[in-house]
Design a protein around this motif. Structure first.
Motif: not given
Length: 328
Positions: A175-179, A185-196
């Motif tokens: 999740a940290d790596r993907c954030r 890449k310039g994606v300014k907002a999001g959530i990567v949730n790996g099973s909590g």
């Protein structure tokens, strides 16, 4: 033609001043991953979600302990035989995991993968395992028997039958790596949730903070607090429905790797901070260490905040979270 192109751009979501939110749920690393991204258009959001999925899959193919051809599986196959050379990324993750073992005196231990699963939390247990069975279940567990050679980037498990596995720590790392990849890449907002295990960044399309509801572990159909996610990561460990009760004592499904007995006394721990990987290490460790030792540990790391709920419904939390003191 100009008006047709403009209409198509609007329909496709290509608007420089607007933002769209896209979410996809997939199964990765043996768990549910919810990927949410904010973008200026649907197509780029979907492509970036594909990139996140590819990155998690790449990490899984390095560190999974149940896929036969991964580097960690090779380490496990060579337990008691020979060191195995691994990528610097895998070595560094293992090194960080061992650091957690040291600061928790074994309450956190990636060699838990070799533990015999003698505790059942599916309602089938009618009596506690014998002390001998519990002792035997952790015979091959012990982080001090993991040998790292930084110069040669090798991992060696001293005892035959030992295994290491990253479990939810690996999900937090992914999740940290993907954030970080999305931010680059310039994606300014999001959530990567790996099973909590959640890594978050930025804000929702309307400019508001992402928020999370903290479930009441004594009544898991209710939320007792809603916390804005102004931190980069959040992880919750808890017994909730996965526990057993013997002689009036509640045993959580999280096992103490140094004793073989389930954690007791704490129903839920939520940790906020800059890294989901590190927050996972803390949340798991606090469940095992218990209230007193756990809070003593995490207070040494002011970048991380916590909400800890005991089996009796007492709530302990970091002052900076701004929650009101009460019991459940």
């Amino acid at each position: 033609m100009r008006y047709v192109v403009l209409l198509l751009l609007i329909l496709l979501g290509f608007n420089a001043t607007s933002q769209v939110l896209r979410k996809r749920t997939v199964r990765l690393m043996g768990s549910r991953f919810d990927i949410t991204l904010v973008a200026t258009d649907f197509l780029s959001a979907e492509r970036n979600i594909d990139t996140v999925i590819a990155e998690v899959t790449r990490i899984e193919n390095l560190i999974s302990d149940w896929k036969a051809d991964t580097q960690i599986s090779q380490v496990n196959k060579n337990a008691g035989v020979a060191p195995v050379r691994v990528d610097p990324e895998v070595f560094a993750l293992t090194e960080r995991a061992l650091h957690f073992s040291k600061i928790t005196n074994g309450a956190f231990d990636i060699s838990f993968a070799a533990m015999d699963r003698i505790w059942k939390f599916d309602g089938s247990m009618t009596e506690m395992p014998s002390p001998e069975a519990v002792r035997k279940s952790v015979e091959k567990v012990g982080y001090k028997n993991i040998v790292l050679d930084r110069e040669h980037s090798t991992i060696f498990l001293k005892r035959k039958g030992m295994k290491i596995g990253f479990g939810a720590l690996g999900e937090g790392y992914a999740a940290d790596r993907c954030r970080d990849m999305m931010l680059a890449k310039g994606v300014k907002a999001g959530i990567v949730n790996g099973s909590g295990d959640m890594s978050t960044w930025g804000k929702q399309p309307d400019g508001s903070d992402w928020t999370i509801g903290i479930t009441n572990p004594l009544r898991n159909d209710t939320v007792f607090a809603v916390v804005p996610l102004r931190h980069s990561a959040i992880v919750t460990s808890g017994s909730y429905e996965k526990f057993v009760v013997f002689n009036g004592k509640r045993y959580a499904h999280i096992i103490n790797p140094s004793t073989g007995y389930p954690a007791t006394g704490v129903s839920s721990v939520t940790v906020f901070g800059p890294s989901a990987e590190t927050a996972n290490g803390f949340s798991t460790s606090l469940m095992v260490l218990g209230k007193d030792a756990g809070l003593k540990l995490i207070k040494k790391y002011p970048q991380y905040s916590y909400i800890l709920i005991t089996d009796e419904g007492q709530i302990f939390f970091s002052p900076n979270l701004g929650l009101k003191q009460h019991s459940l």
